[in-house]
Design an enzyme around this catalytic site. Structure first.
Site, PDB file in Angstrom:
ATOM      1  N   ASP A  21      42.914 -55.325 -41.613  1.00 26.98           N
ATOM      2  CA  ASP A  21      43.133 -53.880 -41.606  1.00 26.98           C
ATOM      3  C   ASP A  21      44.633 -53.574 -41.570  1.00 26.98           C
ATOM      4  OD1 ASP A  21      42.445 -51.226 -41.615  1.00 26.98           O
ATOM      5  OD2 ASP A  21      41.735 -51.163 -39.551  1.00 26.98           O
ATOM      6  N   ASN A  69      33.478 -48.163 -47.342  1.00 29.07           N
ATOM      7  CA  ASN A  69      34.718 -47.988 -48.115  1.00 29.07           C
ATOM      8  C   ASN A  69      34.507 -47.260 -49.453  1.00 29.07           C
ATOM      9  OD1 ASN A  69      36.230 -51.080 -46.913  1.00 29.07           O
ATOM     10  ND2 ASN A  69      36.608 -48.993 -46.227  1.00 29.07           N
TER      11      ASN A  69
END
Ligand code: IPE
Ligand code: IPE
Ligand code: MG
Length: 243
Positions: A21, A69
């Site tokens: 991330d 996502n």
């Protein structure tokens, strides 16, 4: 490739799962478009596979694209898919050169056909490699994985292949996408976020968690070594009393 820290005599986690991330923030800090952050992130993955192997880690699983996502702006999703296409192509060459066994977990049918073909090709071409086991979680969501497993189990019950009374934890594990992977020993999330974001919920039941503020594109061997050192400082009990 030599590391900064001496890991001699330390326990090396067999399976490390990573939530990569911070690509967007990495780019933002440099006044670059988010996509450049994703590109730098893809480079960091290539490097960390080699470093993990060198350290003695046998399984490395990375979260590349979650079922959530798809909700990102269309432009970002298509840039990520483009990057993925290139990445998979390079990965086919790399896997055999470096003896990497590649697997992909997640729900494939939502991906474009040419990407699905590349994944199949990559898994097939690397299936006899016995170096590091590298797994990419793509269109992966743990809840989705569990729902798909429940559907398959129910179908096998209906078809008389299994009896509902015989369903054990092992049965459930064997219907998950990770059926041929051991559970992770260490889970790393970069960029300072401390949540699972639908990653390996079943598999992480007894895994040690390591969070770092380092953004994924900056995550290198030194950072991986720090995570291994922290892992060694933990007292792994598995429900028992401390030794
Ligand atoms: C992780 O980086 C990569 C993917 C989720 C594809 P992000 O894109 O989430 O980066 P941040 O969290 O916005 O910094
Ligand atoms: C998790 O990161 C998914 C991947 C790293 C692929 P996100 O950045 O998408 O997670 P949230 O939305 O912040 O929880
Ligand atoms: Mg993020």
């Amino acid at each position: 490739m030599a590391g900064k820290y001496d890991l001699t005599g330390m326990k090396i986690p067999n399976h490390v799962a990573v939530i990569m991330d911070g690509n967007g923030r990495w780019a933002k800090k440099r006044m670059l478009p988010r996509n450049m952050g994703h590109r730098a992130g893809a480079k960091a993955v290539e490097n960390i596979i080699e470093e993990a192997h060198d350290i003695g880690i046998k399984y490395l699983t990375v979260y590349a694209f979650s079922t959530e996502n798809w909700n990102r702006p269309e432009q970002e999703v298509s840039a990520l898919m483009k990057l993925l296409r290139n990445y998979l192509e390079d990965c086919i060459k790399n896997a055999n050169k470096n003896n990497i066994r590649v697997r992909v977990i997640g729900e494939r049918s939502r991906l474009d056909n040419d990407i699905i073909d590349r994944i199949n090709e990559l898994e097939e071409a690397s299936k006899n490699n016995d170096g590091i086991n590298f797994t990419i979680a793509l269109n992966y969501g743990s809840r989705d994985e569990i729902v798909r497993a429940i559907r398959k189990i129910s179908k096998d019950c209906e078809d008389g292949k299994i009896n509902s009374k015989d369903i054990t934890e092992e049965t459930v594990s064997s219907y998950l996408d990770t059926s041929d992977l051991p559970d992770p020993d260490l889970m790393i999330r970069t960029s300072g976020e401390e949540r699972l974001s639908n990653y390996l919920l079943w598999q992480l039941a007894y895994t040690e968690f390591y969070f770092t503020d380092v953004l994924w594109p900056d995550f290198d061997r030194e950072e991986l070594e720090k995570a291994v050192i922290k892992f060694n400082e933990r007292d792994r009990r598995f429900g028992k009393v401390s030794e």
